[in-house]
Motif scaffolding. Structure first.
Motif, PDB file in Angstrom:
ATOM      1  N   ASN A 103      -4.297  15.476  -1.769  1.00  0.00           N
ATOM      2  CA  ASN A 103      -5.745  15.716  -1.760  1.00  0.00           C
ATOM      3  C   ASN A 103      -6.564  14.465  -2.040  1.00  0.00           C
ATOM      4  OD1 ASN A 103      -5.422  18.495  -1.246  1.00  0.00           O
ATOM      5  ND2 ASN A 103      -5.109  18.908  -3.433  1.00  0.00           N
ATOM      6  N   GLY A 104      -5.914  13.352  -2.318  1.00  0.00           N
ATOM      7  CA  GLY A 104      -6.653  12.121  -2.595  1.00  0.00           C
ATOM      8  C   GLY A 104      -6.944  11.950  -4.072  1.00  0.00           C
ATOM      9  N   TYR A 105      -7.526  10.801  -4.413  1.00  0.00           N
ATOM     10  CA  TYR A 105      -7.844  10.480  -5.798  1.00  0.00           C
ATOM     11  C   TYR A 105      -9.201  11.048  -6.188  1.00  0.00           C
ATOM     12  CZ  TYR A 105      -3.997   7.148  -5.492  1.00  0.00           C
ATOM     13  OH  TYR A 105      -2.758   6.592  -5.333  1.00  0.00           O
ATOM     14  N   GLY A 162      -3.972 -11.151  -9.112  1.00  0.00           N
ATOM     15  CA  GLY A 162      -3.666  -9.906  -8.438  1.00  0.00           C
ATOM     16  C   GLY A 162      -4.651  -8.817  -8.827  1.00  0.00           C
ATOM     17  N   TYR A 163      -4.794  -7.829  -7.977  1.00  0.00           N
ATOM     18  CA  TYR A 163      -5.696  -6.709  -8.257  1.00  0.00           C
ATOM     19  C   TYR A 163      -5.253  -5.486  -7.469  1.00  0.00           C
ATOM     20  CZ  TYR A 163      -7.833  -7.904  -3.728  1.00  0.00           C
ATOM     21  OH  TYR A 163      -8.038  -8.169  -2.398  1.00  0.00           O
ATOM     22  N   LEU A 164      -5.865  -4.355  -7.739  1.00  0.00           N
ATOM     23  CA  LEU A 164      -5.533  -3.121  -7.027  1.00  0.00           C
ATOM     24  C   LEU A 164      -6.791  -2.460  -6.496  1.00  0.00           C
ATOM     25  CD1 LEU A 164      -6.236  -0.322  -8.821  1.00  0.00           C
ATOM     26  CD2 LEU A 164      -4.381  -1.219 -10.226  1.00  0.00           C
ATOM     27  N   GLN A 165      -6.607  -1.635  -5.485  1.00  0.00           N
ATOM     28  CA  GLN A 165      -7.697  -0.869  -4.900  1.00  0.00           C
ATOM     29  C   GLN A 165      -7.238   0.560  -4.651  1.00  0.00           C
ATOM     30  OE1 GLN A 165      -9.040  -2.891  -1.324  1.00  0.00           O
ATOM     31  NE2 GLN A 165     -10.453  -4.203  -2.457  1.00  0.00           N
ATOM     32  N   LEU A 166      -8.145   1.502  -4.853  1.00  0.00           N
ATOM     33  CA  LEU A 166      -7.882   2.905  -4.562  1.00  0.00           C
ATOM     34  C   LEU A 166      -8.813   3.377  -3.462  1.00  0.00           C
ATOM     35  CD1 LEU A 166      -7.701   4.431  -8.174  1.00  0.00           C
ATOM     36  CD2 LEU A 166      -5.794   3.726  -6.736  1.00  0.00           C
ATOM     37  N   ALA A 167      -8.314   4.255  -2.615  1.00  0.00           N
ATOM     38  CA  ALA A 167      -9.155   4.803  -1.546  1.00  0.00           C
ATOM     39  C   ALA A 167      -8.599   6.153  -1.119  1.00  0.00           C
ATOM     40  CB  ALA A 167      -9.209   3.853  -0.360  1.00  0.00           C
ATOM     41  N   ASN A 168      -9.422   6.937  -0.499  1.00  0.00           N
ATOM     42  CA  ASN A 168      -9.006   8.197   0.100  1.00  0.00           C
ATOM     43  C   ASN A 168      -9.060   8.090   1.616  1.00  0.00           C
ATOM     44  OD1 ASN A 168      -8.452   9.564  -2.301  1.00  0.00           O
ATOM     45  ND2 ASN A 168     -10.577  10.231  -2.550  1.00  0.00           N
ATOM     46  N   GLN A 169      -8.632   9.151   2.270  1.00  0.00           N
ATOM     47  CA  GLN A 169      -8.559   9.156   3.729  1.00  0.00           C
ATOM     48  C   GLN A 169      -7.664   8.019   4.224  1.00  0.00           C
ATOM     49  OE1 GLN A 169      -9.884  11.743   5.470  1.00  0.00           O
ATOM     50  NE2 GLN A 169     -10.430  12.487   3.416  1.00  0.00           N
ATOM     51  N   GLY A 170      -6.496   7.886   3.597  1.00  0.00           N
ATOM     52  CA  GLY A 170      -5.527   6.869   3.986  1.00  0.00           C
ATOM     53  C   GLY A 170      -4.807   7.233   5.264  1.00  0.00           C
ATOM     54  N   PRO A 171      -3.785   6.495   5.635  1.00  0.00           N
ATOM     55  CA  PRO A 171      -3.072   6.729   6.891  1.00  0.00           C
ATOM     56  C   PRO A 171      -2.418   8.097   7.006  1.00  0.00           C
ATOM     57  CG  PRO A 171      -1.895   5.160   5.509  1.00  0.00           C
ATOM     58  CD  PRO A 171      -3.253   5.328   4.913  1.00  0.00           C
ATOM     59  N   GLY A 205      -3.833  10.764   5.447  1.00  0.00           N
ATOM     60  CA  GLY A 205      -4.890  11.724   5.173  1.00  0.00           C
ATOM     61  C   GLY A 205      -5.237  11.901   3.715  1.00  0.00           C
ATOM     62  N   GLY A 206      -4.393  11.425   2.811  1.00  0.00           N
ATOM     63  CA  GLY A 206      -4.650  11.553   1.384  1.00  0.00           C
ATOM     64  C   GLY A 206      -5.076  10.245   0.764  1.00  0.00           C
ATOM     65  N   GLY A 207      -4.654  10.007  -0.482  1.00  0.00           N
ATOM     66  CA  GLY A 207      -5.013   8.789  -1.170  1.00  0.00           C
ATOM     67  C   GLY A 207      -4.117   7.624  -0.797  1.00  0.00           C
ATOM     68  N   VAL A 208      -4.599   6.411  -1.061  1.00  0.00           N
ATOM     69  CA  VAL A 208      -3.798   5.212  -0.852  1.00  0.00           C
ATOM     70  C   VAL A 208      -4.145   4.215  -1.961  1.00  0.00           C
ATOM     71  CG1 VAL A 208      -5.537   4.340   0.785  1.00  0.00           C
ATOM     72  CG2 VAL A 208      -3.260   3.305   0.718  1.00  0.00           C
ATOM     73  N   LEU A 209      -3.101   3.724  -2.623  1.00  0.00           N
ATOM     74  CA  LEU A 209      -3.261   2.723  -3.669  1.00  0.00           C
ATOM     75  C   LEU A 209      -2.676   1.416  -3.137  1.00  0.00           C
ATOM     76  CD1 LEU A 209      -2.712   3.117  -7.473  1.00  0.00           C
ATOM     77  CD2 LEU A 209      -1.830   1.104  -6.273  1.00  0.00           C
ATOM     78  N   SER A 210      -3.480   0.359  -3.143  1.00  0.00           N
ATOM     79  CA  SER A 210      -3.060  -0.927  -2.596  1.00  0.00           C
ATOM     80  C   SER A 210      -2.965  -1.968  -3.699  1.00  0.00           C
ATOM     81  CB  SER A 210      -4.040  -1.413  -1.519  1.00  0.00           C
ATOM     82  OG  SER A 210      -4.119  -0.473  -0.456  1.00  0.00           O
ATOM     83  N   LEU A 211      -1.823  -2.645  -3.774  1.00  0.00           N
ATOM     84  CA  LEU A 211      -1.594  -3.708  -4.724  1.00  0.00           C
ATOM     85  C   LEU A 211      -1.693  -5.032  -3.988  1.00  0.00           C
ATOM     86  CD1 LEU A 211       1.687  -2.220  -6.268  1.00  0.00           C
ATOM     87  CD2 LEU A 211      -0.668  -1.806  -7.044  1.00  0.00           C
ATOM     88  N   TYR A 212      -2.467  -5.978  -4.539  1.00  0.00           N
ATOM     89  CA  TYR A 212      -2.644  -7.281  -3.891  1.00  0.00           C
ATOM     90  C   TYR A 212      -2.147  -8.388  -4.818  1.00  0.00           C
ATOM     91  CZ  TYR A 212      -5.660  -4.929  -0.503  1.00  0.00           C
ATOM     92  OH  TYR A 212      -6.153  -4.092   0.495  1.00  0.00           O
ATOM     93  N   LEU A 213      -1.269  -9.222  -4.274  1.00  0.00           N
ATOM     94  CA  LEU A 213      -0.715 -10.342  -5.037  1.00  0.00           C
ATOM     95  C   LEU A 213      -1.076 -11.655  -4.355  1.00  0.00           C
ATOM     96  CD1 LEU A 213       2.852  -8.924  -5.748  1.00  0.00           C
ATOM     97  CD2 LEU A 213       1.030  -9.256  -7.410  1.00  0.00           C
ATOM     98  N   PRO A 214      -1.603 -12.627  -5.119  1.00  0.00           N
ATOM     99  CA  PRO A 214      -1.987 -13.911  -4.516  1.00  0.00           C
ATOM    100  C   PRO A 214      -0.750 -14.750  -4.158  1.00  0.00           C
ATOM    101  CG  PRO A 214      -2.218 -14.005  -6.899  1.00  0.00           C
ATOM    102  CD  PRO A 214      -1.869 -12.584  -6.557  1.00  0.00           C
ATOM    103  N   ALA A 250       0.844  -1.202   0.000  1.00  0.00           N
ATOM    104  CA  ALA A 250       0.000   0.000   0.000  1.00  0.00           C
ATOM    105  C   ALA A 250       0.876   1.249   0.000  1.00  0.00           C
ATOM    106  CB  ALA A 250      -0.920  -0.006   1.216  1.00  0.00           C
ATOM    107  N   ILE A 251       0.613   2.148  -0.926  1.00  0.00           N
ATOM    108  CA  ILE A 251       1.377   3.392  -1.046  1.00  0.00           C
ATOM    109  C   ILE A 251       0.427   4.551  -0.797  1.00  0.00           C
ATOM    110  CG2 ILE A 251       2.863   4.776  -2.531  1.00  0.00           C
ATOM    111  CD1 ILE A 251       3.485   2.187  -4.076  1.00  0.00           C
TER     112      ILE A 251
END
Length: 230
Positions: free
Chosen positions: A165-167, A210-219, A221-230, A159-160
């Motif tokens: 300001n977020g996505y 594998g897949y990715l997720q985007l979200a705001n209000q991350g750790p 305070g801004g955006g967070v992009l999470s990469l998931y690998l099986p 997770a990065i």
């Protein structure tokens, strides 16, 4: 010119040109890093100049790498080279790759990853995805970035997050759509997310991909992009 030459695929010529441009930009980034090391910015204006040069060169270089990878995917010339890697090594490789950019923009990067955490993946491809996210975060964050890697329910999550300001909502709604007109803040191509999505989809274990997720209000305070690998 014989018939074979006449049937030359222009996309191949373009890909070859992109490869040459990528190499030239790599030399430019190395020269910029050396210049910054030998002659640190003496004032705010110089720092901003280095910041712009570092960001633009890193961004273009990253996009050229993505274009070449997508070209190879389309022509079935790109295969996942899966092996066991220490995740921290992959993260630190990308941090070193963008050191000049982080210095110029005065960005503090926090890494939260167990040194013993390992996983099976293609380090070049996943490293390219992580690099692309870092470069974009460096442009739109204020002064902080966080990279966190952990095991989550049988998957590896990288997770990065940043303190920007977020996505935009368009990215949150459809991060994997090929034709989505999205950007990290204000309109751009979807190349980075398309590349990430394609690379993650190539990583599979049984029925899982594998897949990715985007979200705001991350750790931060801004955006967070999470990469998931099986």
């Amino acid at each position: 010119m014989d018939e074979q030459d006449g049937d030359l695929d222009f996309s191949f010529v373009l890909a070859s040109s992109v490869h040459d441009m990528k190499n030239s930009l790599g030399m430019l980034l190395h020269t910029l890093e050396s210049m910054l090391s030998e002659n640190p910015p003496e004032n705010e204006q110089q720092r901003k100049t280095f910041s712009v040069l570092g960001y633009e060169a890193s961004r273009i270089n990253s996009e050229l790498v993505q274009l070449l990878s997508l070209y190879r995917l389309q022509h079935e010339a790109l295969r996942v080279q899966t092996a066991e890697h220490f995740v921290l090594d992959t993260i630190e490789d990308q941090l070193d790759r963008n050191d000049v950019l982080f210095q110029a923009r005065e960005i503090e990067v926090e890494v939260d990853c167990d040194p013993d955490l390992n996983w099976y993946y293609d380090s070049e491809l996943i490293g390219g995805v992580v690099n692309n996210v870092m470069v974009n975060c460096a442009r739109y964050c204020r002064s902080r970035m966080q990279v966190r890697a952990s095991r989550e329910q049988g998957t590896l999550c990288i997770a990065i997050a940043d303190d920007g300001n977020g996505y935009p909502q368009s990215m949150l709604d459809a991060p994997n759509q090929k034709n989505a007109g999205v950007s990290f803040s204000e309109g751009s191509t979807n190349l980075g997310l398309l590349f990430a999505h394609q690379v993650l989809q190539l990583h599979r274990s049984g029925s899982q991909r594998g897949y990715l997720q985007l979200a705001n209000q991350g750790p931060l305070g801004g955006g967070v992009l999470s990469l998931y690998l099986p």
